[in-house]
Design a protein around this motif. Structure first.
Motif, PDB file in Angstrom:
ATOM      1  N   UNK A   1     -40.087  70.200 -38.002  1.00 34.03           N
ATOM      2  CA  UNK A   1     -39.327  70.196 -36.754  1.00 34.03           C
ATOM      3  C   UNK A   1     -39.752  71.389 -35.902  1.00 34.03           C
ATOM      4  N   UNK A   2     -39.608  71.261 -34.580  1.00 31.53           N
ATOM      5  CA  UNK A   2     -40.064  72.352 -33.704  1.00 31.53           C
ATOM      6  C   UNK A   2     -39.169  73.574 -33.777  1.00 31.53           C
ATOM      7  N   UNK A   3     -39.775  74.723 -33.523  1.00 33.30           N
ATOM      8  CA  UNK A   3     -39.032  75.991 -33.440  1.00 33.30           C
ATOM      9  C   UNK A   3     -38.672  76.204 -31.976  1.00 33.30           C
ATOM     10  N   UNK A   4     -37.388  76.313 -31.659  1.00 38.82           N
ATOM     11  CA  UNK A   4     -36.956  76.444 -30.271  1.00 38.82           C
ATOM     12  C   UNK A   4     -36.093  77.684 -30.090  1.00 38.82           C
ATOM     13  N   UNK A   5     -36.082  78.184 -28.843  1.00 38.18           N
ATOM     14  CA  UNK A   5     -35.241  79.329 -28.507  1.00 38.18           C
ATOM     15  C   UNK A   5     -34.936  79.278 -27.018  1.00 38.18           C
ATOM     16  N   UNK A   6     -33.649  79.369 -26.668  1.00 36.39           N
ATOM     17  CA  UNK A   6     -33.266  79.376 -25.261  1.00 36.39           C
ATOM     18  C   UNK A   6     -33.529  80.765 -24.693  1.00 36.39           C
ATOM     19  N   UNK A   7     -34.369  80.821 -23.662  1.00 38.60           N
ATOM     20  CA  UNK A   7     -34.812  82.090 -23.105  1.00 38.60           C
ATOM     21  C   UNK A   7     -34.272  82.295 -21.688  1.00 38.60           C
ATOM     22  N   UNK A   8     -34.345  81.240 -20.868  1.00 39.69           N
ATOM     23  CA  UNK A   8     -33.936  81.317 -19.467  1.00 39.69           C
ATOM     24  C   UNK A   8     -32.833  80.304 -19.202  1.00 39.69           C
ATOM     25  N   UNK A   9     -32.093  80.537 -18.137  1.00 40.94           N
ATOM     26  CA  UNK A   9     -31.166  79.497 -17.698  1.00 40.94           C
ATOM     27  C   UNK A   9     -31.968  78.397 -17.019  1.00 40.94           C
ATOM     28  N   UNK A  10     -31.374  77.226 -16.910  1.00 45.90           N
ATOM     29  CA  UNK A  10     -32.061  76.104 -16.277  1.00 45.90           C
ATOM     30  C   UNK A  10     -32.437  76.438 -14.835  1.00 45.90           C
ATOM     31  N   UNK A  11     -31.559  77.137 -14.129  1.00 47.85           N
ATOM     32  CA  UNK A  11     -31.835  77.492 -12.728  1.00 47.85           C
ATOM     33  C   UNK A  11     -32.989  78.481 -12.629  1.00 47.85           C
ATOM     34  N   UNK A  12     -33.030  79.467 -13.524  1.00 51.59           N
ATOM     35  CA  UNK A  12     -34.126  80.439 -13.506  1.00 51.59           C
ATOM     36  C   UNK A  12     -35.470  79.761 -13.775  1.00 51.59           C
ATOM     37  N   UNK A  13     -35.470  78.829 -14.724  1.00 53.45           N
ATOM     38  CA  UNK A  13     -36.702  78.100 -15.028  1.00 53.45           C
ATOM     39  C   UNK A  13     -37.142  77.268 -13.822  1.00 53.45           C
ATOM     40  N   UNK A  14     -36.161  76.674 -13.125  1.00 53.12           N
ATOM     41  CA  UNK A  14     -36.491  75.838 -11.968  1.00 53.12           C
ATOM     42  C   UNK A  14     -37.068  76.688 -10.832  1.00 53.12           C
ATOM     43  N   UNK A  15     -36.536  77.886 -10.651  1.00 54.26           N
ATOM     44  CA  UNK A  15     -37.084  78.784  -9.634  1.00 54.26           C
ATOM     45  C   UNK A  15     -38.551  79.115  -9.934  1.00 54.26           C
TER      46      UNK A  15
ATOM     47  N   UNK B   1     -25.682  71.647  -9.949  1.00 56.21           N
ATOM     48  CA  UNK B   1     -25.016  72.790  -9.337  1.00 56.21           C
ATOM     49  C   UNK B   1     -25.943  73.767  -8.652  1.00 56.21           C
ATOM     50  N   UNK B   2     -27.256  73.476  -8.627  1.00 58.46           N
ATOM     51  CA  UNK B   2     -28.217  74.383  -7.998  1.00 58.46           C
ATOM     52  C   UNK B   2     -28.147  74.221  -6.479  1.00 58.46           C
ATOM     53  N   UNK B   3     -27.981  75.327  -5.739  1.00 59.39           N
ATOM     54  CA  UNK B   3     -27.825  75.216  -4.289  1.00 59.39           C
ATOM     55  C   UNK B   3     -28.648  76.234  -3.508  1.00 59.39           C
ATOM     56  N   UNK B   4     -29.646  76.811  -4.121  1.00 60.74           N
ATOM     57  CA  UNK B   4     -30.483  77.797  -3.427  1.00 60.74           C
ATOM     58  C   UNK B   4     -31.530  77.091  -2.572  1.00 60.74           C
ATOM     59  N   UNK B   5     -31.685  77.512  -1.337  1.00 60.89           N
ATOM     60  CA  UNK B   5     -32.691  76.960  -0.443  1.00 60.89           C
ATOM     61  C   UNK B   5     -34.074  77.504  -0.829  1.00 60.89           C
ATOM     62  N   UNK B   6     -35.012  76.597  -1.062  1.00 57.41           N
ATOM     63  CA  UNK B   6     -36.348  77.003  -1.500  1.00 57.41           C
ATOM     64  C   UNK B   6     -37.427  76.747  -0.455  1.00 57.41           C
ATOM     65  N   UNK B   7     -37.017  76.232   0.714  1.00 61.06           N
ATOM     66  CA  UNK B   7     -37.951  76.094   1.830  1.00 61.06           C
ATOM     67  C   UNK B   7     -37.934  77.419   2.592  1.00 61.06           C
ATOM     68  N   UNK B   8     -38.964  78.210   2.400  1.00 60.29           N
ATOM     69  CA  UNK B   8     -38.950  79.576   2.933  1.00 60.29           C
ATOM     70  C   UNK B   8     -38.985  79.613   4.456  1.00 60.29           C
ATOM     71  N   UNK B   9     -39.539  78.586   5.097  1.00 55.89           N
ATOM     72  CA  UNK B   9     -39.495  78.531   6.558  1.00 55.89           C
ATOM     73  C   UNK B   9     -38.060  78.399   7.039  1.00 55.89           C
ATOM     74  N   UNK B  10     -37.293  77.542   6.374  1.00 52.41           N
ATOM     75  CA  UNK B  10     -35.878  77.379   6.736  1.00 52.41           C
ATOM     76  C   UNK B  10     -35.101  78.663   6.470  1.00 52.41           C
ATOM     77  N   UNK B  11     -35.395  79.306   5.350  1.00 51.40           N
ATOM     78  CA  UNK B  11     -34.714  80.554   5.018  1.00 51.40           C
ATOM     79  C   UNK B  11     -35.014  81.607   6.079  1.00 51.40           C
ATOM     80  N   UNK B  12     -36.291  81.682   6.498  1.00 54.50           N
ATOM     81  CA  UNK B  12     -36.677  82.676   7.492  1.00 54.50           C
ATOM     82  C   UNK B  12     -35.977  82.417   8.827  1.00 54.50           C
ATOM     83  N   UNK B  13     -35.888  81.136   9.223  1.00 57.29           N
ATOM     84  CA  UNK B  13     -35.216  80.805  10.476  1.00 57.29           C
ATOM     85  C   UNK B  13     -33.725  81.115  10.393  1.00 57.29           C
TER      86      UNK B  13
END
Length: 782
Positions: A636-650, A757-769
């Motif tokens: 069986x695989x060896x697993x370990x939770x390292x990051x939150x799902x949101x951090x991994x998605x970023x 539940x992820x709600x961070x804007x990742x379009x940097x042009x929109x963020x800049x505006x």
């Protein structure tokens, strides 16, 4: 009275001569049974004859990748034989097989009469059972005088008779045929009927047709003399004899016999050995790792090597598997003789595409480019930054590390004689991308010849399970044995930067966070502070740029800013949690990737990003069965939770930016035009000696390394030596092949899963505006 006396003498001599052979035979049998004329197989040996059954390495989709063996023997049951096989065998070798008890007295008498009275060489009348006895317990072949040789042969024949009778008492007729056909050596490393069917006809024993069965049974007479590869015409005659015998005894009709004998022999010949077939590097890795003993500190020179081995022993079920697992009789499993079935995670189609992709890129692009560049070097293939003395020293070191040098030194050959042998031209076969070629060169020249070749390795993993789908440890296992996936550690360059950016994501930064793109300096204990050089576009110097831009352009100024925010130990600690066990010096320059790390470790770590923050160690084997199909081990695989799902998605968003607009954008243009969701990171090390690419898709994560055996061999320009040129195309070609396969086509439409539940804007042009409007509004209020 005198006449009666003569009659009695005649009767005496008559009965003496008549009974003498019987007495001699009985005496011989008694002496043999009491082992007065040499050892005989015991009852236990007859009940359990020794076979060296090859271990089979099998892909997840049921394809035999290859075997691990001393003898290429895989056991096949009687029920899995083609009916043509058994019919041809009995008709040709022993027509009375099912009517005798090991020794065919009638057949033996017929053979004696024809040999002694008629002068015909018809053989010794051996039955199938006697032939099996000879295979299991070979005759004494030591050279002696002619008389002694005849006596020994006679004794051996009696031993075979007695052994044959014992075999008949221990086994059924079907079992004896099964043992015989599984034991016979058909040449070309094909022991037994299953290997022979694969090697000569690329099929299985149950699928052999009449002609194919007749060829293989014909080889039983003498597999070298009657061989379809070496002696086609002789084999054709022999095959037709077999077919004629089958017609003679009613197994086929005369018309069928006549028709088949007119057909040519069609073979599909392919030698099976550890150098050929799919996933050769993985099979060698499995062979080595399963046979490892429990680490003994006294056998290791370096403490670090011992600690690594001990960690593997304690944490990897496959490491030392044969030493950790015992058979029912209490002995350890032997990978060479116990007929293990090793089920791997490899997908045979992906493995094929991976091998093709690596070979295609090296042979058509990188290697020709390097040959053109190397022609202008003073001491090719070494770069001009080395003197001739330095090159000569490197070549001498290569000679001294070679197997040939070690073996000659062990044999006591003087160094001067060894060097003379290395400078003497000899015939040899060498590798080339246009096909292996025969040539004449000295061993020293051959060492330099192979140093020209760009090496590369490619590992593909399903990040959600850790299952490795493709494993290519080098260009060609026949000539480049060194496995660059699990044996080699190389500088990883900028592929280490995502781990630094991960620390930022863990501490609340977003991919669109802006940083001033200016030089940063570090006090490293010297009198002059260390300032990393820019590695991005100069037109952006002094401007505000996003973290996403910084990673996409692999800009050292931005990595240096992040390094000011976090300690180097934060990066090393994170990488350790993500499966990187190689030593990484926790210093500010860590983000330049000067540390040596395994490709296997890098792939496992990047898989964490695609697996929602859960690290899964790369896994190669799922289960192991014994020769009877009983599951011995499940892994069986060896697993370990390292990051939150949101951090991994970023981090996935950052890595996609590299492919969309940064150093990995080559994947998006001709000739690849890959438009699906792909993230990645390129890496290039000092002097362009190593090129890396780490690729991430929703369901596949891969790593490619390309470079040379010696660090002092490299491209002179960044455009040729960077990871985007040396490594990235391997993954791109692979994906094109995978997506073109109907069974994998759906993978092209896969998308990275959006965290709930992820709600961070990742379009940097929109963020800049948005930030601009907010700033304007704030100024208006004040």
């Amino acid at each position: 009275m005198k006449g009666n006396s003569n009659n009695k003498k005649q009767l005496f001599w008559f009965w003496t001569l008549f009974t003498l052979p019987f007495v001699v035979v009985i005496t011989l049998f008694i002496l043999i049974s009491k082992e007065k004329l040499g050892p005989m197989p015991s009852f236990e040996e007859l009940e359990n004859p020794e076979y060296y059954l090859a271990a089979e390495v099998i892909s997840e989709d049921g394809v035999l990748l290859g075997k691990i063996s001393i003898e290429n023997l895989t056991w096949t049951e009687y029920k899995d034989f083609s009916p043509w096989l058994t019919s041809a065998l009995v008709a040709t070798e022993d027509i009375r097989y099912f009517r005798h008890s090991g020794v065919d007295i009638r057949g033996l008498g017929r053979a004696v009469i024809r040999t002694m009275l008629l002068g015909q060489n018809t053989g010794g009348g051996s039955t199938i059972t006697q032939q099996l006895a000879k295979q299991l317990y070979p005759r004494d072949t030591a050279k002696t005088s002619s008389l002694m040789r005849k006596i020994k042969l006679g004794v051996s024949k009696f031993k075979e008779w007695q052994t044959a009778v014992k075999l008949e008492r221990s086994y059924t007729k079907e079992e004896i045929i099964t043992m015989y056909l599984n034991k016979f050596d058909f040449n070309y490393n094909s022991i037994g009927i299953k290997s022979a069917a694969k090697v000569y006809f690329n099929t299985t024993p149950d699928s052999l047709n009449l002609q194919e069965a007749a060829v293989l049974i014909g080889m039983l007479k003498a597999s070298t003399r009657y061989n379809p590869v070496r002696n086609y015409n002789l084999m054709l005659q022999r095959r037709n004899v077999v077919i004629s015998q089958m017609a003679k005894y009613g197994y086929i009709t005369s018309s069928v016999s006549d028709s088949v004998q007119k057909l040519p022999i069609k073979i599909d010949f392919k030698v099976e050995d550890h150098n050929t077939g799919l996933a050769t590097y993985l099979r060698e890795y499995i062979r080595n790792v399963m046979r490892r003993p429990e680490p003994d500190r006294n056998k290791y020179v370096r403490e670090s090597s011992y600690e690594d081995a001990l960690w593997e022993w304690e944490n990897d079920p496959l490491y030392g598997w044969c030493s950790k697992n015992k058979k029912p009789d209490g002995s350890n499993y032997d990978i060479y003789k116990d007929g293990l079935k090793i089920y791997t995670t490899i997908n045979s189609h992906m493995q094929k595409y991976a091998e093709e992709a690596l070979a295609e890129h090296l042979s058509k692009e990188v290697q020709p480019d390097f040959y053109r560049r190397a022609r202008g070097f003073r001491n090719p293939p070494y770069s001009d930054d080395l003197s001739k003395k330095e090159v000569d020293d490197i070549m001498l070191s290569s000679v001294q590390r070679s197997d040939r040098y070690y073996s000659m030194r062990r044999a006591g050959v003087p160094v001067d004689s060894i060097m003379l042998a290395f400078r003497t031209p000899v015939k040899m076969r060498v590798f080339s991308w246009k096909g292996n070629r025969d040539t004449i060169m000295s061993p020293l020249d051959s060492l330099r010849y192979y140093k020209y070749f760009v090496r590369s390795a490619f590992l593909v993993e399903d990040p959600h399970t850790g299952y490795v789908k493709a494993y290519v440890g080098g260009p060609d296992f026949r000539y480049f044995k060194y496995d660059a996936i699990t044996q080699q550690k190389k500088q990883v360059g900028s592929t280490i930067k995502p781990f630094l950016y991960t620390i930022a994501m863990q501490n609340g930064y977003s991919p669109c966070y802006e940083v001033e793109n200016i030089p940063r300096s570090f006090d490293v204990g010297d009198s002059i502070p260390w300032t990393p050089r820019s590695s991005g576009p100069k037109e952006y110097h002094g401007k505000m740029v996003t973290l996403k831009w910084g990673l996409a352009q692999s800009e050292n100024y931005i990595s240096a800013w992040l390094m000011e925010q976090f300690k180097p130990t934060a990066v090393t600690d994170l990488m350790r949690k993500m499966g990187v066990r190689s030593f990484i010096d926790p210093v500010p320059s860590i983000f330049l990737g000067t540390s040596d790390i395994k490709l296997e470790e890098m792939v496992g770590a990047y898989g964490t990003f695609a697996n929602k923050g859960v690290y899964t160690r790369p896994m190669y084997v799922t289960r192991i069965e014994d020769k009877n199909g009983n599951t011995i081990s499940k892994i069986t695989p060896k697993i370990e939770e390292v990051l939150s799902e949101s951090q991994a998605y970023l981090m996935l968003n950052l890595l996609q930016g590299v492919v969309l607009t940064g150093s990995g954008r080559r994947m998006r243009v001709e000739p690849y035009n890959l438009k699906n969701q792909i993230g990645g990171k390129t890496g290039t090390t000092q002097n362009n000696a190593n090129g890396w690419f780490m690729g991430v898709t929703p369901n596949l994560v891969a790593g490619v390394w390309s470079g040379w055996e010696d660090q002092s061999i490299h491209f002179e320009t960044l455009s040729e030596g960077q990871g985007a040129n040396m490594a990235l195309p391997v993954f791109a070609i692979f994906l094109k092949k995978v997506y073109a396969d109907p069974q994998f086509a759906i993978m092209e439409t896969d998308e990275f899963e959006y965290p709930s539940g992820f709600n961070m804007e990742l379009d940097c042009d929109k963020v800049r505006k948005t930030n601009s409007r907010r700033d304007n509004s704030r100024r208006e209020r004040y």
